[in-house]
Design a protein around this motif. Structure first.
Motif, short mmCIF file in Angstrom:
data_model
loop_
_atom_site.label_atom_id
_atom_site.label_comp_id
_atom_site.label_asym_id
_atom_site.label_seq_id
_atom_site.Cartn_x
_atom_site.Cartn_y
_atom_site.Cartn_z
N SER B 354 1.01 2.01 -4.05
CA SER B 354 2.22 2.70 -4.30
C SER B 354 3.37 1.95 -5.04
O SER B 354 4.09 2.31 -5.63
CB SER B 354 2.57 3.62 -3.32
OG SER B 354 2.79 3.01 -2.22
N THR B 355 3.37 0.77 -4.43
CA THR B 355 4.39 0.05 -4.81
C THR B 355 4.18 -1.77 -4.75
O THR B 355 3.29 -1.94 -3.73
CB THR B 355 5.52 0.24 -3.88
OG1 THR B 355 6.75 -0.64 -4.00
CG2 THR B 355 5.46 0.05 -2.39
N CYS B 366 4.33 -8.56 -2.57
CA CYS B 366 4.20 -7.63 -1.45
C CYS B 366 3.75 -6.29 -2.14
O CYS B 366 4.30 -5.81 -3.01
CB CYS B 366 5.43 -7.37 -0.51
SG CYS B 366 5.32 -6.27 0.70
N SER B 367 2.76 -5.79 -1.56
CA SER B 367 2.39 -4.22 -2.17
C SER B 367 2.25 -3.27 -0.77
O SER B 367 1.94 -3.71 0.23
CB SER B 367 0.80 -4.42 -2.53
OG SER B 367 0.13 -5.09 -1.47
N GLY B 368 2.63 -2.39 -1.06
CA GLY B 368 2.61 -1.23 -0.16
C GLY B 368 1.71 -0.20 -0.32
O GLY B 368 1.51 0.15 -1.84
N SER B 369 1.00 0.57 0.45
CA SER B 369 0.24 1.75 0.05
C SER B 369 0.10 2.76 1.11
O SER B 369 0.58 2.87 1.91
CB SER B 369 -1.29 0.69 0.33
OG SER B 369 -2.45 1.54 0.20
N TRP B 370 -0.85 3.90 0.36
CA TRP B 370 -0.87 5.10 1.14
C TRP B 370 -1.67 4.78 2.23
O TRP B 370 -1.98 5.94 3.19
CB TRP B 370 -1.50 6.16 0.07
CG TRP B 370 -0.65 6.58 -0.77
CD1 TRP B 370 0.49 6.20 -1.18
CD2 TRP B 370 -0.83 8.02 -1.50
NE1 TRP B 370 1.06 7.06 -2.13
CE2 TRP B 370 0.27 8.21 -2.22
CE3 TRP B 370 -1.74 9.16 -1.40
CZ2 TRP B 370 0.49 9.13 -3.12
CZ3 TRP B 370 -1.73 10.11 -2.17
CH2 TRP B 370 -0.54 10.22 -2.89
N ASP B 371 -2.25 3.66 2.48
CA ASP B 371 -2.97 3.40 3.60
C ASP B 371 -2.20 2.99 4.99
O ASP B 371 -2.71 2.38 5.90
CB ASP B 371 -4.05 2.26 3.64
CG ASP B 371 -3.44 0.94 3.39
OD1 ASP B 371 -2.03 0.60 3.56
OD2 ASP B 371 -4.20 -0.10 3.02
N HIS B 372 -0.80 3.09 4.76
CA HIS B 372 0.13 2.89 5.81
C HIS B 372 0.57 1.40 5.88
O HIS B 372 1.50 1.36 6.92
CB HIS B 372 -0.22 3.60 7.14
CG HIS B 372 -0.68 4.89 7.15
ND1 HIS B 372 -0.95 5.49 8.34
CD2 HIS B 372 -0.92 6.00 6.06
CE1 HIS B 372 -1.50 6.88 8.05
NE2 HIS B 372 -1.24 7.03 6.64
N THR B 373 0.08 0.75 5.19
CA THR B 373 0.53 -0.75 5.49
C THR B 373 1.00 -1.43 4.18
O THR B 373 1.05 -0.84 3.02
CB THR B 373 -0.90 -1.81 5.72
OG1 THR B 373 -1.50 -1.91 4.56
CG2 THR B 373 -1.61 -1.21 6.86
N LEU B 374 1.77 -2.72 4.36
CA LEU B 374 2.13 -3.47 3.42
C LEU B 374 1.57 -4.76 3.38
O LEU B 374 1.25 -5.03 4.65
CB LEU B 374 3.62 -3.80 3.55
CG LEU B 374 4.63 -2.43 3.33
CD1 LEU B 374 5.64 -2.07 4.51
CD2 LEU B 374 5.37 -2.40 2.15
N ARG B 375 1.10 -5.47 2.42
CA ARG B 375 0.50 -6.78 2.49
C ARG B 375 1.25 -7.87 1.70
O ARG B 375 1.73 -7.44 0.51
CB ARG B 375 -0.90 -6.70 1.73
CG ARG B 375 -1.86 -6.08 2.63
CD ARG B 375 -3.11 -5.67 2.14
NE ARG B 375 -4.09 -5.09 2.84
CZ ARG B 375 -5.20 -5.61 3.49
NH1 ARG B 375 -5.50 -6.68 3.28
NH2 ARG B 375 -6.09 -4.75 4.39
N VAL B 376 1.53 -8.89 2.35
CA VAL B 376 2.05 -10.10 1.35
C VAL B 376 1.04 -11.01 1.01
O VAL B 376 0.31 -11.62 1.79
CB VAL B 376 3.20 -10.59 2.28
CG1 VAL B 376 3.78 -11.90 1.38
CG2 VAL B 376 4.29 -9.83 2.68
N ARG B 377 0.88 -11.24 -0.33
CA ARG B 377 -0.27 -12.01 -0.71
C ARG B 377 0.30 -13.12 -1.69
O ARG B 377 1.58 -13.18 -2.29
CB ARG B 377 -1.11 -11.20 -1.63
CG ARG B 377 -2.22 -10.62 -0.89
CD ARG B 377 -3.00 -9.84 -1.70
NE ARG B 377 -3.05 -8.34 -1.80
CZ ARG B 377 -4.27 -7.71 -1.47
NH1 ARG B 377 -5.09 -7.89 -1.40
NH2 ARG B 377 -3.75 -6.36 -1.48
N GLU B 378 -0.49 -14.30 -1.66
CA GLU B 378 -0.11 -15.63 -2.45
C GLU B 378 -1.43 -15.92 -3.03
O GLU B 378 -2.18 -16.11 -2.37
CB GLU B 378 0.51 -16.67 -1.44
CG GLU B 378 1.21 -17.70 -2.54
CD GLU B 378 0.17 -18.40 -3.13
OE1 GLU B 378 -0.95 -18.61 -2.48
OE2 GLU B 378 0.35 -18.91 -4.29
#
Lengths: 451, 378
Positions: B354-355, B366-378
């Motif tokens: 979603s973001t 960083c991505s945020g999702s309807w799966d309740h989590t945020l992930r930081v990726r490189e």
């Protein structure tokens, strides 16, 4: 429960149509007589179902048609099943795509999600009643609950429900077994999507309702205009950590925050890349607090530091609190614009006249013209000379090129992820330093509070 | 083009006696024996070719043509470096702090959380009095956050480090719209906030007094997103809406100075190219597009036939070479901005993205999702 979420979410609205149109395009091309999927008869126990395909066929077709990997094809294929455009013949309750000999069929357009005929309580009641009559104990737990709830809620039409169910069952008994199985699977898939069991994601949920509308001028653009993007990307490529990495290392990968420490606002010696970047544009120099400091030092030598200070003061008017505008504008006038002011800025007479007139009724943008004049003066004059100056060249020569630190190979030697003081803390400490000691001590006690 | 008649309840009843054989009732707007379709197809192909010939005569080009000589990108390996768990429901929005490691995120259940994403520690939490907090933003100073959603407001919470202090007590109500708040952003200081709303407008507010400084009217439907221009004069911003338009606004006058309408559905996200000369958009029509501000038109489309779901959120890497798009099919597609090709597809989230934001120094996204989590990726 049929009621979804805590306010009016309308499940069907225009934005969803776009997704479904796109999905339908895929489904239609899958069924193209020439380039579409090869369908065949699939055996289901002792019955032969026509016009079916295997999960493996579906994945292979997607891979070939869209030139994508197996992972992506499986990902897409799963959605086609979850959204009800393809349904499984075996294990019909499990709406997912298996990449093996499991047989699937295309859902009839009548039941497509986009068809949107309202999946009413009555329809669902008839469906459940059919299942219940056909085979006792066929309904699973949540279906039993729904059935009982419906029985209460639309009790007045229950006779009709049972009559309909019986009638439909009778009619279907007259069919060939293969057709009957197909029709039951189709209907079941439809209801699994429109009345998902608890714990299963509701694919129809879309978030808050939106109002939409239902569509260009043709302009020409030359290659020259677009060349600036190529140039910009090339210029910044070495500065893009995701593209090229960064030295000593990317903190997110190695857990080492050296990179952030070396590039903080308050370093004594900046990195070479950072100093190089100041030469890309005047904005880059100004946006970096260290760069701005260096520029100020240079301008002081040239006796034109008041330009930068004026520009900064104007920024504070433009972006500050509305209530403080009048006071700030007055300060700016006294320091920079008044005749004989200690830090008088050299603006052309026309702009000066307009500005002095304007500040009689100060507002947020009253200093814009003057600010822009000084900005472009610095950009066209001071900035290029700064880049050629000894001050800049010496700094560039002395600037650091960090050594690369590699990620630790041994997991047990993983670096500690150090906390950093919250920006809110830094400001609070600064405030507290003006007040009594005790609050400062509290603010300094360790890292930010845990939740 | 086909259109399907809605089977009404009455229609269903009248067929109750018949066998429940699902006949698809298709009412066609045009005759479609296959020869006519083939003929129309070839006609449209011929027109396309003719159009391209004419454009070429006038040296009209697209970005990928200009970038033909640019070296193609190699393979990218981007791993999840941090997973932030703590929201009890869909994550709807996030923003980075200028310190490059802290983030604020908001969710459907009304929670707004401030994290040190580097250590994954939660540092602050606020419970909003409404659900669907669709917008949140970090103040430039790092001392406050703004958020809002179904309450139609944008509120600012100063971040206090006193464990006992109730953040909600110091909340400041700044913006008031007549429909949901879809996006918010601080301008260059903590003192002004720009908002967009389901009421079809954007607005600029003075934080201290809550005063409306400027309002922006012109969208014909809900406005879903906005981004401030990184230009020298810092006076414009772009917004995208459910009217499929992206509008560029002068913050001072409130006027819409440019408008772009090439998307086929809602525009969920807009983001400026780092130089400020262009902006990218992500839409429910499953494409992302790049609009050049000086040329005043679209110059690139980022799409693939296999991408079926809408793009919810887009952002550029630091150099502007990569465009990251979060999509409703749970994936992130990474695009080569210059060549228009997809460089990578990233899996991992278990519900729609979603973001998505790249960190201020470009070291990660960083991505945020309807799966309740945020992930930081490189």
């Amino acid at each position: 429960s049929f009621i979804n979420a805590d306010f009016n979410i309308f499940r069907y609205h225009v934005a969803v149509m776009c997704l479904e149109n796109i999905m339908e395009r895929v489904i239609v091309s899958m069924q193209d007589p020439d380039m579409g999927m090869k369908m065949r008869n699939q055996r289901l126990l002792i019955t032969v179902i026509p016009h079916a395909m295997t999960g493996r066929d579906i994945v292979d077709w997607l891979i070939q048609k869209y030139t994508i990997t197996e992972e992506e094809a499986l990902h897409i294929g799963n959605f086609l099943v979850k959204y009800g455009y393809i349904y499984p013949l075996k294990e019909p309750r499990n709406l997912c795509l298996k990449q093996d000999e499991t047989p699937y069929r295309f859902q009839t357009p009548y039941y497509w999600t986009s068809t949107r005929w309202p999946a009413s309580e009555l329809d669902y009641a008839i469906y459940l009643a059919k299942k219940n009559i056909r085979k006792q104990g066929e309904l699973i737990e949540y279906e039993k609950e729904c059935y009982n709830a419906l029985h209460k809620r639309i009790n007045h039409t229950w006779d009709f429900v049972v009559m309909q169910a019986r009638e439909q069952l009778r009619a279907s008994k007259q069919r060939r077994k293969a057709d009957r199985i197909v029709l039951e699977c189709q209907e079941q898939a439809y209801w699994l999507i429109n009345r998902p069991p608890p714990g299963v994601m509701d694919i129809l949920e879309q978030g808050p309702d939106r109002r939409n509308v239902a569509n260009t001028r043709v302009q020409l653009v030359s290659g020259q205009m677009l060349a600036i993007f190529v140039k910009y990307c090339e210029q910044y490529q070495d500065h893009d950590p995701i593209m090229q990495g960064c030295l000593p290392s990317n903190p997110w990968i190695t857990d080492d925050i050296m990179y952030w420490n070396m590039n903080s606002e308050t370093v004594t010696m900046p990195t070479k890349l950072r100093v190089e970047r100041w030469s890309f544009s005047f904005m880059e120099l100004l946006n970096d607090p260290l760069g701005r400091k260096e520029l100020l030092t240079y301008l002081e030598k040239e006796f034109s530091a008041e330009n930068l200070c004026f520009w900064q003061a104007c920024e504070e008017v433009r972006h500050g609190e509305a209530s403080k505008i009048a006071a700030k504008v007055d300060e700016v006038y006294k320091q920079f614009l008044a005749p004989g002011a200690s830090r008088w800025v050299n603006i052309d007479s026309k702009t000066m006249e307009k500005t002095l007139e304007g500040i009689k009724h100060p507002h947020r943008f009253v200093l814009d013209d003057a600010q822009m004049h000084i900005y472009f003066l610095m950009k066209k004059d001071s900035y290029p000379r700064y880049l050629k100056s000894e001050l800049y060249k010496n700094l560039l020569a002395k600037a650091i090129v960090p050594q690369e630190t590699k990620k630790s190979v041994f997991p047990f030697m993983r670096r500690q992820r150090h906390s950093s003081p919250s920006p809110a803390l830094v400001t609070q400490t600064a405030e507290d330093n003006g007040k009594a000691k005790p609050s400062a001590a509290k603010a300094n006690a360790g890292t930010a509070s845990q939740i | 083009n086909f259109c399907v008649i809605f089977i009404t309840f009455e229609g269903f009843l009248s067929r109750a006696g018949e066998a429940n054989f699902p006949l698809a009732k298709m009412a066609a707007q045009e005759v479609q024996p296959s020869e006519t379709i083939a003929k129309l197809k070839s006609e449209s192909e011929a027109l396309k070719t003719k159009l391209e010939e004419e454009r070429a005569k006038l040296h009209d080009v697209e970005l990928h043509q200009v970038a033909e000589k640019v070296d193609p990108l190699g393979q990218f390996v981007m791993k999840t470096r941090r997973t932030l768990k703590g929201h009890g429901n869909k994550v709807l929005c996030m923003d980075w702090c200028k310190d490059k490691r802290r983030i604020v995120s908001s969710s459907q259940d009304g929670k707004v959380i401030v994290w040190d994403a580097f250590t994954t520690n939660k540092e602050h939490a606020v419970t909003m009095p409404c659900t669907w907090v669709m917008a949140c933003a970090y103040a430039p100073s790092g001392c406050a956050v703004a958020c809002g959603g179904l309450d139609n407001k944008c509120s600012v919470y100063p971040l206090s480090l006193d464990k006992n202090e109730n953040l909600a007590a110091k909340k400041k109500s700044v913006a008031m719209h007549t429909n949901y708040l879809s996006a918010c952003s601080f301008t260059n200081s903590d003192m002004q906030i720009l908002t967009s709303s389901g009421d079809g407008t954007c607005a600029l507010w003075d934080v201290e007094s809550g005063q409306l400084l400027q309002s922006f009217h012109g969208h014909a439907a809900d406005v879903l997103c906005l981004d401030l221009a990184p230009s020298e004069t810092g006076n414009t911003f772009v917004s995208g809406g459910c009217d499929k338009k992206a509008n560029v606004w002068d913050m001072r006058s409130g006027q819409c100075i440019q408008s772009f309408e090439t998307h086929e559905s809602d525009i969920n996200s807009v983001r400026y190219y780092p130089s400020g000369d262009a902006f990218a958009s992500g839409s429910d029509d499953a494409t992302c597009r790049l609009y050049d501000l000086r040329a005043d038109r679209e110059v690139a489309i980022y799409s693939k036939e296999s991408i079926i779901f809408g793009a919810s959120s887009v952002d550029f890497s630091l150099s502007g070479r990569l465009l990251f798009g979060g999509y409703n099919d749970y994936t992130i597609n990474v695009w080569d901005v210059l060549k228009g090709t997809r460089v990578s597809i990233l899996f991992g989230h278990e519900n729609r993205v979603s973001t998505l934001r790249v960190s201020p120094d470009g070291t990660a996204f960083c991505s945020g999702s309807w799966d309740h989590t945020l992930r930081v990726r490189e």
